[in-house]
Each structure stands twice: as C-alpha cells, then as structure tokens.
Design a protein around this motif. Structure first.
Motif, PDB file in Angstrom:
ATOM      1  N   ARG A   1       2.908   7.925   7.590  1.00 17.69           N
ATOM      2  CA  ARG A   1       3.855   8.674   8.432  1.00 17.69           C
ATOM      3  C   ARG A   1       5.296   8.293   8.125  1.00 17.69           C
ATOM      4  O   ARG A   1       6.175   9.144   8.081  1.00 17.69           O
ATOM      5  CB  ARG A   1       3.541   8.434   9.903  1.00 17.69           C
ATOM      6  CG  ARG A   1       2.317   9.194  10.339  1.00 17.69           C
ATOM      7  CD  ARG A   1       2.116   9.143  11.822  1.00 17.69           C
ATOM      8  NE  ARG A   1       0.953   9.949  12.172  1.00 17.69           N
ATOM      9  CZ  ARG A   1       0.102   9.637  13.109  1.00 17.69           C
ATOM     10  NH1 ARG A   1       0.275   8.553  13.831  1.00 17.69           N
ATOM     11  NH2 ARG A   1      -0.926  10.418  13.363  1.00 17.69           N
ATOM     12  N   LYS A   2       5.533   7.007   7.911  1.00 16.08           N
ATOM     13  CA  LYS A   2       6.895   6.564   7.581  1.00 16.08           C
ATOM     14  C   LYS A   2       7.330   7.180   6.256  1.00 16.08           C
ATOM     15  O   LYS A   2       8.455   7.651   6.120  1.00 16.08           O
ATOM     16  CB  LYS A   2       6.947   5.037   7.507  1.00 16.08           C
ATOM     17  CG  LYS A   2       8.323   4.514   7.233  1.00 16.08           C
ATOM     18  CD  LYS A   2       8.374   3.009   7.288  1.00 16.08           C
ATOM     19  CE  LYS A   2       9.801   2.564   7.010  1.00 16.08           C
ATOM     20  NZ  LYS A   2       9.977   1.142   7.123  1.00 16.08           N
ATOM     21  N   LEU A   3       6.439   7.180   5.295  1.00 13.11           N
ATOM     22  CA  LEU A   3       6.718   7.754   3.985  1.00 13.11           C
ATOM     23  C   LEU A   3       7.028   9.245   4.099  1.00 13.11           C
ATOM     24  O   LEU A   3       8.027   9.719   3.565  1.00 13.11           O
ATOM     25  CB  LEU A   3       5.504   7.541   3.073  1.00 13.11           C
ATOM     26  CG  LEU A   3       5.547   8.173   1.706  1.00 13.11           C
ATOM     27  CD1 LEU A   3       6.310   7.272   0.762  1.00 13.11           C
ATOM     28  CD2 LEU A   3       4.147   8.406   1.191  1.00 13.11           C
TER      29      LEU A   3
ATOM     30  N   GLY B   1       0.782  -1.225   0.000  1.00 15.05           N
ATOM     31  CA  GLY B   1       0.000   0.000   0.000  1.00 15.05           C
ATOM     32  C   GLY B   1       0.812   1.273   0.000  1.00 15.05           C
ATOM     33  O   GLY B   1       0.255   2.363   0.038  1.00 15.05           O
ATOM     34  N   LYS B   2       2.111   1.171  -0.055  1.00 14.89           N
ATOM     35  CA  LYS B   2       2.949   2.367   0.018  1.00 14.89           C
ATOM     36  C   LYS B   2       2.725   3.274  -1.186  1.00 14.89           C
ATOM     37  O   LYS B   2       2.616   4.487  -1.031  1.00 14.89           O
ATOM     38  CB  LYS B   2       4.414   1.963   0.131  1.00 14.89           C
ATOM     39  CG  LYS B   2       5.324   3.083   0.538  1.00 14.89           C
ATOM     40  CD  LYS B   2       6.705   2.555   0.850  1.00 14.89           C
ATOM     41  CE  LYS B   2       7.594   3.640   1.392  1.00 14.89           C
ATOM     42  NZ  LYS B   2       8.913   3.144   1.725  1.00 14.89           N
ATOM     43  N   CYS B   3       2.634   2.707  -2.361  1.00 14.68           N
ATOM     44  CA  CYS B   3       2.406   3.500  -3.569  1.00 14.68           C
ATOM     45  C   CYS B   3       1.028   4.163  -3.500  1.00 14.68           C
ATOM     46  O   CYS B   3       0.892   5.348  -3.764  1.00 14.68           O
ATOM     47  CB  CYS B   3       2.530   2.627  -4.813  1.00 14.68           C
ATOM     48  SG  CYS B   3       2.261   3.514  -6.365  1.00 14.68           S
ATOM     49  N   TRP B   4       0.026   3.394  -3.121  1.00  7.73           N
ATOM     50  CA  TRP B   4      -1.324   3.941  -3.023  1.00  7.73           C
ATOM     51  C   TRP B   4      -1.363   5.065  -1.998  1.00  7.73           C
ATOM     52  O   TRP B   4      -1.958   6.118  -2.245  1.00  7.73           O
ATOM     53  CB  TRP B   4      -2.315   2.838  -2.641  1.00  7.73           C
ATOM     54  CG  TRP B   4      -3.713   3.345  -2.582  1.00  7.73           C
ATOM     55  CD1 TRP B   4      -4.615   3.408  -3.603  1.00  7.73           C
ATOM     56  CD2 TRP B   4      -4.367   3.918  -1.434  1.00  7.73           C
ATOM     57  NE1 TRP B   4      -5.783   3.975  -3.169  1.00  7.73           N
ATOM     58  CE2 TRP B   4      -5.662   4.297  -1.834  1.00  7.73           C
ATOM     59  CE3 TRP B   4      -3.988   4.146  -0.128  1.00  7.73           C
ATOM     60  CZ2 TRP B   4      -6.574   4.879  -0.970  1.00  7.73           C
ATOM     61  CZ3 TRP B   4      -4.900   4.733   0.741  1.00  7.73           C
ATOM     62  CH2 TRP B   4      -6.174   5.094   0.319  1.00  7.73           C
ATOM     63  N   ALA B   5      -0.742   4.845  -0.836  1.00  9.48           N
ATOM     64  CA  ALA B   5      -0.723   5.869   0.215  1.00  9.48           C
ATOM     65  C   ALA B   5      -0.028   7.139  -0.271  1.00  9.48           C
ATOM     66  O   ALA B   5      -0.490   8.249  -0.018  1.00  9.48           O
ATOM     67  CB  ALA B   5      -0.035   5.333   1.475  1.00  9.48           C
TER      68      ALA B   5
ATOM     69  N   GLY C   1      -6.576   6.771   7.575  1.00 12.65           N
ATOM     70  CA  GLY C   1      -7.172   5.553   8.115  1.00 12.65           C
ATOM     71  C   GLY C   1      -6.147   4.491   8.458  1.00 12.65           C
ATOM     72  O   GLY C   1      -5.136   4.776   9.098  1.00 12.65           O
ATOM     73  N   PHE C   2      -6.400   3.251   7.997  1.00 11.22           N
ATOM     74  CA  PHE C   2      -5.571   2.121   8.414  1.00 11.22           C
ATOM     75  C   PHE C   2      -4.143   2.157   7.876  1.00 11.22           C
ATOM     76  O   PHE C   2      -3.292   1.424   8.364  1.00 11.22           O
ATOM     77  CB  PHE C   2      -6.237   0.791   8.053  1.00 11.22           C
ATOM     78  CG  PHE C   2      -6.295   0.511   6.577  1.00 11.22           C
ATOM     79  CD1 PHE C   2      -5.312  -0.238   5.969  1.00 11.22           C
ATOM     80  CD2 PHE C   2      -7.337   0.994   5.804  1.00 11.22           C
ATOM     81  CE1 PHE C   2      -5.357  -0.501   4.620  1.00 11.22           C
ATOM     82  CE2 PHE C   2      -7.391   0.729   4.453  1.00 11.22           C
ATOM     83  CZ  PHE C   2      -6.395  -0.027   3.854  1.00 11.22           C
TER      84      PHE C   2
END
Length: 126
Positions: free
Chosen positions: A90-92, A46-50, A83-84
């Motif tokens: 935050r890490k990104l 989900g990193k790309c989506w986030a 959300g989830f």
C-alpha cells in the motif's frame, strides 16, 4: 564437541562476512540519488519483491486498452491479495500511483517497471 565449535565459528564468520558485504555495498552508491530524496530505494525489506509481485499481477489483469482510471482502480485493490506485505504494498502504491499508472500502460515487464521507479536495482544486462 570440537566439530560443533568449528561449525559455529564458521557459521558466525560467514554471517559476519555477509553482513560486511551488504554494508559495504549499501555504502557505495550514486551521491545524487542518496542526496536528492526523490527515489527511495529498497528502504523496506521486501519492497522490491512486493513491487514485482504487484506489477506481474496487474499486467495479467489489465487489457491492452485499459484506461488510467481502470489502472488506478486495480492499484487500489491489488494489495489486499499480497498477505503479510500488505502495508509495504500500500505504501508503494500510494507513493508511486501516478508513475505506476503510466508505467503499466507500457509493454515493460514487472522488473523493468520496479527498476524504473527506483524500488529495485537495475540488472546489469538490462
């Protein structure tokens, strides 16, 4: 009964084939990027989506004359709304804050920004 066995076999083989393709695609890559350690591409699900979500959200909120401090302030609070995937967000943001401030000052769209920082794969047409 036979239909169920055939269906289960087909589903299992499809999943195995998909997994094999994903594994094969992940193992093919640029040796420089893998060894340099500078760019962490798609390490978390989900990193790309986030990243795209955050960039779209921020692009809508920021005016054309936004200062770097304005952008940093917005980066600091935007993850509370995701959300989830809040921890991924935050890490990104923490990892790429300075680069994101610079990228958000451009006219690039969300997908381009995320590809530029190495979180998403670049599209063939871009």
């Amino acid at each position: 009964m036979l239909r169920r066995i055939v269906l289960i076999t087909l589903l299992t083989s499809s999943v195995c084939a998909l997994h094999w393709e994903m594994h094969k695609e992940a193992s093919i890559g640029n040796g420089f990027e893998e060894n340099s350690g500078e760019i962490e591409t798609e390490q978390l699900p989900g990193k790309c989506w986030a990243c795209k979500w955050v960039m779209k959200k921020l692009k809508k909120q920021l005016s054309n004359g936004a200062t770097p401090d304005d952008i940093k302030n917005k980066l600091g609070v935007v993850c509370d709304e995701i959300g989830f995937l809040k921890s991924v967000c935050r890490k990104l943001v923490n990892q790429f804050t300075d680069i994101l401030v610079e990228e958000l000052s451009t006219t690039d769209d969300a997908g381009t920004i995320c590809a530029n920082i190495g979180v998403c794969k670049k599209q063939a047409w871009s």
